[in-house]
Design a protein around this motif. Structure first.
Motif, PDB file in Angstrom:
ATOM      1  N   LEU A 129      31.330  48.210   2.023  1.00  0.00           N
ATOM      2  CA  LEU A 129      30.065  47.794   2.610  1.00  0.00           C
ATOM      3  C   LEU A 129      29.480  48.868   3.514  1.00  0.00           C
ATOM      4  O   LEU A 129      30.186  49.495   4.308  1.00  0.00           O
ATOM      5  CB  LEU A 129      30.273  46.514   3.421  1.00  0.00           C
ATOM      6  N   GLY A 130      28.158  49.050   3.397  1.00  0.00           N
ATOM      7  CA  GLY A 130      27.435  49.940   4.279  1.00  0.00           C
ATOM      8  C   GLY A 130      26.215  49.232   4.822  1.00  0.00           C
ATOM      9  O   GLY A 130      25.459  48.614   4.074  1.00  0.00           O
ATOM     10  N   GLY A 131      26.031  49.302   6.147  1.00  0.00           N
ATOM     11  CA  GLY A 131      24.872  48.652   6.745  1.00  0.00           C
ATOM     12  C   GLY A 131      25.150  48.243   8.173  1.00  0.00           C
ATOM     13  O   GLY A 131      26.259  48.453   8.703  1.00  0.00           O
ATOM     14  N   ASP A 155      27.318  52.911   8.302  1.00  0.00           N
ATOM     15  CA  ASP A 155      25.902  52.609   8.143  1.00  0.00           C
ATOM     16  C   ASP A 155      25.513  52.545   6.671  1.00  0.00           C
ATOM     17  O   ASP A 155      26.305  52.889   5.781  1.00  0.00           O
ATOM     18  CB  ASP A 155      25.061  53.667   8.857  1.00  0.00           C
ATOM     19  N   PHE A 156      24.273  52.149   6.411  1.00  0.00           N
ATOM     20  CA  PHE A 156      23.785  52.035   5.043  1.00  0.00           C
ATOM     21  C   PHE A 156      24.009  53.350   4.288  1.00  0.00           C
ATOM     22  O   PHE A 156      23.629  54.419   4.753  1.00  0.00           O
ATOM     23  CB  PHE A 156      22.301  51.681   5.050  1.00  0.00           C
ATOM     24  N   GLY A 157      24.646  53.239   3.130  1.00  0.00           N
ATOM     25  CA  GLY A 157      24.998  54.395   2.316  1.00  0.00           C
ATOM     26  C   GLY A 157      26.469  54.746   2.380  1.00  0.00           C
ATOM     27  O   GLY A 157      27.003  55.390   1.464  1.00  0.00           O
ATOM     28  N   ALA A 158      27.145  54.333   3.460  1.00  0.00           N
ATOM     29  CA  ALA A 158      28.568  54.668   3.616  1.00  0.00           C
ATOM     30  C   ALA A 158      29.438  53.932   2.615  1.00  0.00           C
ATOM     31  O   ALA A 158      30.458  54.459   2.151  1.00  0.00           O
ATOM     32  CB  ALA A 158      29.034  54.361   5.042  1.00  0.00           C
ATOM     33  N   GLY A 159      29.064  52.700   2.270  1.00  0.00           N
ATOM     34  CA  GLY A 159      29.818  51.962   1.262  1.00  0.00           C
ATOM     35  C   GLY A 159      29.776  52.671  -0.081  1.00  0.00           C
ATOM     36  O   GLY A 159      30.790  52.766  -0.774  1.00  0.00           O
ATOM     37  N   MET A 160      28.598  53.181  -0.441  1.00  0.00           N
ATOM     38  CA  MET A 160      28.467  53.879  -1.722  1.00  0.00           C
ATOM     39  C   MET A 160      29.232  55.194  -1.705  1.00  0.00           C
ATOM     40  O   MET A 160      29.845  55.579  -2.719  1.00  0.00           O
ATOM     41  CB  MET A 160      26.997  54.132  -2.027  1.00  0.00           C
ATOM     42  N   GLN A 161      29.211  55.896  -0.572  1.00  0.00           N
ATOM     43  CA  GLN A 161      29.980  57.136  -0.488  1.00  0.00           C
ATOM     44  C   GLN A 161      31.470  56.856  -0.698  1.00  0.00           C
ATOM     45  O   GLN A 161      32.149  57.578  -1.437  1.00  0.00           O
ATOM     46  CB  GLN A 161      29.768  57.798   0.872  1.00  0.00           C
ATOM     47  N   ALA A 162      31.971  55.797  -0.067  1.00  0.00           N
ATOM     48  CA  ALA A 162      33.375  55.434  -0.245  1.00  0.00           C
ATOM     49  C   ALA A 162      33.661  55.030  -1.690  1.00  0.00           C
ATOM     50  O   ALA A 162      34.707  55.381  -2.244  1.00  0.00           O
ATOM     51  CB  ALA A 162      33.741  54.293   0.707  1.00  0.00           C
ATOM     52  N   LYS A 163      32.709  54.309  -2.308  1.00  0.00           N
ATOM     53  CA  LYS A 163      32.932  53.837  -3.671  1.00  0.00           C
ATOM     54  C   LYS A 163      33.027  54.977  -4.671  1.00  0.00           C
ATOM     55  O   LYS A 163      33.888  54.968  -5.558  1.00  0.00           O
ATOM     56  CB  LYS A 163      31.807  52.882  -4.085  1.00  0.00           C
ATOM     57  N   VAL A 164      32.154  55.969  -4.568  1.00  0.00           N
ATOM     58  CA  VAL A 164      32.212  57.047  -5.551  1.00  0.00           C
ATOM     59  C   VAL A 164      33.472  57.886  -5.379  1.00  0.00           C
ATOM     60  O   VAL A 164      34.017  58.408  -6.357  1.00  0.00           O
ATOM     61  CB  VAL A 164      30.945  57.929  -5.528  1.00  0.00           C
ATOM     62  N   LEU A 165      33.976  57.991  -4.146  1.00  0.00           N
ATOM     63  CA  LEU A 165      35.249  58.681  -3.942  1.00  0.00           C
ATOM     64  C   LEU A 165      36.397  57.864  -4.531  1.00  0.00           C
ATOM     65  O   LEU A 165      37.305  58.402  -5.175  1.00  0.00           O
ATOM     66  CB  LEU A 165      35.473  58.940  -2.452  1.00  0.00           C
TER      67      LEU A 165
END
Length: 264
Positions: A129-131, A155-165
């Motif tokens: 989760l990011g937000g 923050d928003f975008g951090a969840g996606m950064q973690a997911k792609v890693l």
């Protein structure tokens, strides 16, 4: 006005996520461009948009996300909409840029998930989760209905950064597990015995441990299947790579997955 959640993209992940929301007693409907034989899933944009307050996107890629939010469907312009949750796995750069494109009164949360179709069907997905903390807390009943593990990464975008890693690791596990099984075939080893060994040994990984449950474990590469999504996910990770990163290994993994053949 009642709170109504809509899932855009009711395929192998979105449909069971929608079912989980409804099973939890939460008002929810689905949208897909493909007409489906389900009363709670529609291909009618106006029907889907009526009284919608939360939009969850579970479409395949950036092009489809753009269509949902700004293009053919343009759901970000729904007057009643107050929250968008991005569950598709996309480039973190693209996701962060959404804040400047989506109306400011709409809360944005990125919530990519992991666990494959089997976890969606059993409502035990893992969400990254990011937000804003308060925004995520307000959306937690939705996540509770669909998943079991929740990781607020920032923050928003951090969840996606973690997911792609995370998916970069999943892609490497997929590539190497399939290679190991092919080599085991050549050596005359029994697949089930080797997978049982891997599960309790140093080679343990998610794909090998769930090989008989994960729906794409035996697939070869095809442009429209989940193996191709792994290729897309590696591309998303590469798009967010540090400027001085050595990308040789991720690129090799991506090319290896592109060349996977079905395992019968």
């Amino acid at each position: 006005m009642r709170s109504l959640t809509g899932i855009a993209g009711c395929g192998r992940m979105g449909a069971p996520m929608l079912a989980a929301l409804r099973a939890a007693g939460l008002p929810a409907r689905g949208y897909d461009v493909v007409q489906m034989d389900a009363g709670h899933i529609t291909d009618d944009i106006a029907v889907f948009a009526e009284d919608l307050t939360t939009l969850i996107t579970v479409v395949r890629d950036i092009d489809q996300t753009d269509a949902v939010l700004f293009g053919d469907q343009n759901f970000s312009a729904i007057p009643s909409l107050t929250r968008i949750i991005i569950c598709s796995t996309l480039s973190p750069r693209y996701v962060r840029d959404l804040r400047a494109r989506v109306p400011s009164h709409i809360t944005l949360i990125d919530a990519p998930m992991s666990g494959a179709q089997i976890a969606a069907e059993q409502a035990r997905l893992s969400f990254m989760l990011g937000g804003d903390t308060d925004d995520i807390a307000a959306a937690q009943p939705l996540f509770n209905a669909m998943g079991k593990h929740f990781h607020h990464m920032g923050d928003f975008g951090a969840g996606m950064q973690a997911k792609v890693l995370n998916n970069l690791l999943a892609a490497s596990n997929t590539a190497m597990t399939r290679l190991v099984l092919d080599w085991a075939d050549a050596a005359g080893l029994d697949e089930s015995k080797l997978l049982n060994l891997i599960h309790t040994s140093s080679g343990q990984n998610w794909l090998a441990s769930g090989f008989n449950d994960i729906e794409f474990a035996r697939d070869g590469f095809a442009p429209d299947n989940t193996i191709a999504i792994l290729v897309k996910d590696v591309a998303s990770a590469l798009d967010a790579a540090p400027a001085d990163a050595d990308t040789a290994l991720p690129t090799l993994i991506q090319n290896t997955i592109k060349n996977l053949k079905p395992r019968t």
